[in-house]
Design an enzyme around this catalytic site. Structure first.
Site, PDB file in Angstrom:
ATOM      1  N   GLU A 154      -0.201   9.455   1.129  1.00  0.00           N
ATOM      2  CA  GLU A 154      -0.890  10.439   1.971  1.00  0.00           C
ATOM      3  C   GLU A 154      -1.125   9.924   3.398  1.00  0.00           C
ATOM      4  O   GLU A 154      -1.174  10.714   4.342  1.00  0.00           O
ATOM      5  CB  GLU A 154      -2.241  10.768   1.343  1.00  0.00           C
ATOM      6  CG  GLU A 154      -3.129  11.622   2.213  1.00  0.00           C
ATOM      7  CD  GLU A 154      -4.509  11.781   1.619  1.00  0.00           C
ATOM      8  OE1 GLU A 154      -4.841  12.904   1.250  1.00  0.00           O
ATOM      9  OE2 GLU A 154      -5.255  10.791   1.523  1.00  0.00           O
ATOM     10  N   ASP A 155      -1.229   8.599   3.533  1.00  0.00           N
ATOM     11  CA  ASP A 155      -1.548   8.068   4.856  1.00  0.00           C
ATOM     12  C   ASP A 155      -0.379   8.131   5.840  1.00  0.00           C
ATOM     13  O   ASP A 155      -0.569   7.930   7.032  1.00  0.00           O
ATOM     14  CB  ASP A 155      -2.044   6.614   4.717  1.00  0.00           C
ATOM     15  CG  ASP A 155      -3.362   6.567   3.982  1.00  0.00           C
ATOM     16  OD1 ASP A 155      -4.197   7.457   4.231  1.00  0.00           O
ATOM     17  OD2 ASP A 155      -3.543   5.677   3.137  1.00  0.00           O
TER      18      ASP A 155
ATOM     19  N   CYS B 163      -4.961  10.331  -2.019  1.00  0.00           N
ATOM     20  CA  CYS B 163      -4.021   9.506  -1.250  1.00  0.00           C
ATOM     21  C   CYS B 163      -2.759   9.149  -2.025  1.00  0.00           C
ATOM     22  O   CYS B 163      -1.790   8.659  -1.451  1.00  0.00           O
ATOM     23  CB  CYS B 163      -4.689   8.247  -0.744  1.00  0.00           C
ATOM     24  SG  CYS B 163      -5.347   7.244  -2.045  1.00  0.00           S
TER      25      CYS B 163
ATOM     26  N   HIS C 252     -11.602   5.933   5.186  1.00  0.00           N
ATOM     27  CA  HIS C 252     -11.019   7.155   5.766  1.00  0.00           C
ATOM     28  C   HIS C 252     -12.006   8.315   5.667  1.00  0.00           C
ATOM     29  O   HIS C 252     -12.938   8.282   4.860  1.00  0.00           O
ATOM     30  CB  HIS C 252      -9.774   7.569   4.970  1.00  0.00           C
ATOM     31  CG  HIS C 252      -8.576   6.707   5.177  1.00  0.00           C
ATOM     32  ND1 HIS C 252      -7.855   6.177   4.136  1.00  0.00           N
ATOM     33  CD2 HIS C 252      -7.953   6.289   6.309  1.00  0.00           C
ATOM     34  CE1 HIS C 252      -6.837   5.464   4.601  1.00  0.00           C
ATOM     35  NE2 HIS C 252      -6.880   5.513   5.923  1.00  0.00           N
TER      36      HIS C 252
ATOM     37  N   ARG D 213      -9.046   3.254  11.181  1.00  0.00           N
ATOM     38  CA  ARG D 213      -7.589   3.391  11.169  1.00  0.00           C
ATOM     39  C   ARG D 213      -7.060   4.403  12.188  1.00  0.00           C
ATOM     40  O   ARG D 213      -5.898   4.351  12.566  1.00  0.00           O
ATOM     41  CB  ARG D 213      -7.120   3.820   9.767  1.00  0.00           C
ATOM     42  CG  ARG D 213      -7.397   2.793   8.682  1.00  0.00           C
ATOM     43  CD  ARG D 213      -6.409   1.642   8.749  1.00  0.00           C
ATOM     44  NE  ARG D 213      -6.739   0.593   7.800  1.00  0.00           N
ATOM     45  CZ  ARG D 213      -6.356   0.583   6.533  1.00  0.00           C
ATOM     46  NH1 ARG D 213      -5.657   1.600   6.061  1.00  0.00           N
ATOM     47  NH2 ARG D 213      -6.696  -0.414   5.758  1.00  0.00           N
TER      48      ARG D 213
ATOM     49  N   ARG E  22       1.168  -1.527   7.254  1.00  0.00           N
ATOM     50  CA  ARG E  22       1.610  -0.259   6.671  1.00  0.00           C
ATOM     51  C   ARG E  22       2.577   0.506   7.574  1.00  0.00           C
ATOM     52  O   ARG E  22       3.061   1.569   7.198  1.00  0.00           O
ATOM     53  CB  ARG E  22       0.383   0.613   6.335  1.00  0.00           C
ATOM     54  CG  ARG E  22      -0.612  -0.065   5.400  1.00  0.00           C
ATOM     55  CD  ARG E  22      -1.527   0.910   4.725  1.00  0.00           C
ATOM     56  NE  ARG E  22      -0.778   1.922   3.992  1.00  0.00           N
ATOM     57  CZ  ARG E  22      -1.326   2.981   3.403  1.00  0.00           C
ATOM     58  NH1 ARG E  22      -2.632   3.148   3.462  1.00  0.00           N
ATOM     59  NH2 ARG E  22      -0.581   3.866   2.764  1.00  0.00           N
TER      60      ARG E  22
ATOM     61  N   ASP F 217       0.802  -1.228   0.000  1.00  0.00           N
ATOM     62  CA  ASP F 217       0.000   0.000   0.000  1.00  0.00           C
ATOM     63  C   ASP F 217       0.838   1.283   0.000  1.00  0.00           C
ATOM     64  O   ASP F 217       0.287   2.374   0.154  1.00  0.00           O
ATOM     65  CB  ASP F 217      -0.921   0.013   1.228  1.00  0.00           C
ATOM     66  CG  ASP F 217      -2.161  -0.851   1.024  1.00  0.00           C
ATOM     67  OD1 ASP F 217      -2.785  -0.725  -0.039  1.00  0.00           O
ATOM     68  OD2 ASP F 217      -2.486  -1.646   1.931  1.00  0.00           O
TER      69      ASP F 217
HETATM   70  C1  CIR Z   1      -5.417   0.781   2.648  1.00  0.00           C
HETATM   71  O1  CIR Z   1      -6.362   0.059   2.972  1.00  0.00           O
HETATM   72  O2  CIR Z   1      -4.692   1.302   3.487  1.00  0.00           O
HETATM   73  C2  CIR Z   1      -5.145   1.001   1.176  1.00  0.00           C
HETATM   74  N1  CIR Z   1      -5.520  -0.177   0.450  1.00  0.00           N
HETATM   75  C3  CIR Z   1      -5.878   2.193   0.657  1.00  0.00           C
HETATM   76  C4  CIR Z   1      -5.446   3.470   1.286  1.00  0.00           C
HETATM   77  C5  CIR Z   1      -6.118   4.656   0.691  1.00  0.00           C
HETATM   78  N2  CIR Z   1      -5.705   5.815   1.384  1.00  0.00           N
HETATM   79  C6  CIR Z   1      -6.377   6.961   1.373  1.00  0.00           C
HETATM   80  O3  CIR Z   1      -7.440   7.051   0.801  1.00  0.00           O
HETATM   81  N3  CIR Z   1      -5.875   7.976   2.041  1.00  0.00           N
END
Ligand code: CIR
Length: 403
Positions: free
Chosen positions: A216-217, A397, A312, A282, A236, A211
Site C-alpha cells: 500500500e505504501d 497496508c 502513518h 514518511r 523502501r 518491507d
Molecule cells: C515500514 O516501516 O515501512 C514497515 N515496517 C511498515 C509499513 C506499514 N505500512 C502501512 O501501514 N501502510
C-alpha cells in the site's frame, strides 16, 4: 505482474489483436505507397498486395510472439520489435517471393534479397516500425484497459520478502518474526480478499526489500490514476518499480511523486472525494504538494493532517464504507478534522479494509472493535496478521484495492 485468473488469456488476446492491427496497417500502408508511386494503375493493386502478403503474414506472427514477451508494454519495446520483426519478416517474405517465382538461388537472387532490405522492402519495414509503436501499442493498452475498467474489484498484493524480519521499525521494539507464520497469515489474508470477490493481482516479490509486502505504501490509486509514491524510508525506494509496471499493465494512468517529495501510501486515506494525507515521518510537505497537484484536477480535495504519534495516517485512522472515520485511542493528533469520527476501543481496530458497502476486514487483534462495528450493522471479516503487526503493518497496508 501476475493476475491470477486471467493473465495468460488476456496477454494472448492483447498480443494477438496488437499484432493483427499493426500487421494489417503495415500491409495497407505498403500497398498504398507502391500503388501511388507506380502510377496508381488499378492492375498493380492485387500483384503488389500478393507480393507483400507472405511478409505481412510473417510480420503478424512475429509481432504476436514479441507481444507475448511484453514488447508492446513500453514504447521502446514496441520500437525494437517493429525494427527487428519488420526487417526479419521482409527478408523472409522476399525469400518466399523469390522461391515462389521459380527463380534460381544464384548470386543475383542473393543480391536482390540484400538490396530489397533498403530498397523494395524499405517502405514495409518503416511501416512495420511505425505501426508497431503507434497502432500496436495503442491496441495493447486498450485491451489491458478493458481489464482495468471491468466491474470486478482488484487487490494488488506482494508476497513477503524472505528478509521480512529486517523490516523498518519506528515506534515498536523489534520482536522476532516467524517467517513461516507470516507466509501463512499472508496467504490467509489474500484468500479472504479473494473470497470477497477481489481479483488478486500478484506483484513480483522483492526479496531485497524486507518491507515490500506492505504494498500500500508504494502506490495510491485515485479512479483510473495510479500515483506511484516516493517512499519516505530510503530502504523502501526500490519497491516502486515493479508496482509501476503492474499499474501500467492494468491500463491505469500513471503519475509519480518525485524526490525531494516523499509520500507513503499508508499516509493517504480517501473518503469520498476527500483525500486526507498525513504529514508525518514518511510524508513531507513537498510530497503533499505534488499529491495535491495530481489529485485536484481529478476532482479530489486534499486535506493535510498532522501525524506525530504513529508511523502513518492509516496507522491511526481509516474509514467505514459510510465514510465514518475510525480512530485509534490516544493516537490521533486532531480528530476534529474529520467530519464523522468514531474512536474505537483498540489501536489495531482503527484499520479496516472496505470489502463492499456492508462489510469490512479487520485484524483479529481487535475483537472489541469487531463487536462495535458489527453492532453498527456491518459484516466483519477478521484475519490474524500478528507477524506483520510486529513490523507496524496493519490490514490496509498488505494490499492496494482498485474498485
Ligand atoms: C515500514 O516501516 O515501512 C514497515 N515496517 C511498515 C509499513 C506499514 N505500512 C502501512 O501501514 N501502510
Amino acid at each position: 505482474m501476475q493476475t491470477r485468473p486471467i493473465t495468460l488469456s488476456r496477454r494472448i488476446l492483447a498480443a494477438a489483436l496488437a499484432a493483427l492491427a499493426a500487421g494489417l496497417a503495415t500491409h495497407v500502408a505498403t500497398v498504398v505507397v507502391f500503388f501511388a508511386t507506380n502510377g496508381a494503375a488499378g492492375a498493380n493493386l492485387i500483384p503488389v498486395s500478393n507480393y507483400f502478403a507472405p511478409a505481412t503474414g510473417l510480420l503478424i506472427v512475429l509481432l504476436f510472439l514479441a507481444g507475448l514477451l511484453g514488447a508492446f508494454r513500453t514504447w521502446w519495446g514496441a520500437l525494437l520489435a517493429g525494427v527487428v520483426v519488420g526487417v526479419g519478416a521482409s527478408v523472409l517474405g522476399t525469400v518466399i517471393a523469390i522461391a515462389a517465382s521459380g527463380a534460381p538461388w544464384d548470386q543475383a537472387a542473393v543480391d536482390y534479397l540484400l538490396g530489397s532490405i533498403i530498397g523494395t522492402s524499405l517502405v514495409f519495414e518503416l511501416a512495420a516500425l511505425l505501426t508497431a509503436v503507434t497502432i500496436g501499442r495503442a491496441v495493447w493498452r486498450r485491451v489491458a484497459a478493458w481489464r482495468a475498467a471491468s466491474p470486478t474489484p482488484k487487490a494488488l498484493v506482494r508476497a513477503p520478502s524472505r528478509r521480512l524480519a529486517e523490516g523498518e521499525l519506528t515506534h515498536l521494539e523489534r520482536t522476532p518474526v516467524d517467517a513461516d507464520r507470516a507466509d501463512e497469515q499472508w496467504e490467509a489474508y489474500v484468500a479472504a480478499l479473494a473470497a470477497e470477490g477481489f481479483d488478486i493481482v500478484d506483484v513480483t516479490p522483492a526479496d531485497d526489500h524486507p518491507d515490500s509486502v506492505f504494498i500500500e505504501d508504494t502506490v495510491v490509486v485515485l479512479g483510473d490514476t495510479a500515483i506511484i509514491t516516493s517512499p519516505g524510508a530510503e530502504s523502501r525506494r526500490g519497491e516502486t518499480d515493479a508496482v509501476r509496471e503492474t499499474a501500467r499493465e492494468l491500463g491505469l494512468t500513471l503519475a509519480q511523486i518525485e524526490l525531494a517529495g516523499t509520500l507513503d501510501g499508508g499516509d493517504v486515506l480517501v473518503v469520498g472525494s476527500t483525500v486526507y494525507v498525513g504529514r508525518g515521518g514518511r510524508t513531507n510537505a513537498e510530497g503533499i504538494r505534488q499529491l495535491r497537484a495530481i489529485a485536484t484536477p481529478l476532482g479530489y480535495t486534499v486535506v493535510a493532517v498532522k501525524v506525530t504519534k504513529a508511523l502513518h495516517l492509516k496507522s491511526v485512522v481509516t474509514a467505514l464504507p459510510d465514510g465514518t472515520v475510525l480512530g485509534a485511542p490516544k493516537l490521533v493528533d486532531n480528530p476534529a478534522v474529520f467530519e464523522r469520527y468514531l474512536q474505537v476501543p483498540e489501536a489495531a481496530g482503527c484499520a479496516v479494509v472496505v470489502l463492499g458497502p456492508d462489510a469490512v476486514l479487520l485484524s483479529a487483534a481487535a475483537p472489541k472493535t469487531a463487536a462495535l462495528i458489527q453492532d453498527l450493522g456491518y459484516r466483519v471479516v477478521t484475519v490474524d496478521i500478528s507477524e506483520f503487526e510486529k513490523l507496524e503493518g496493519c490490514v490496509t497496508c498488505l494490499s492496494v484495492r482498485i474498485p
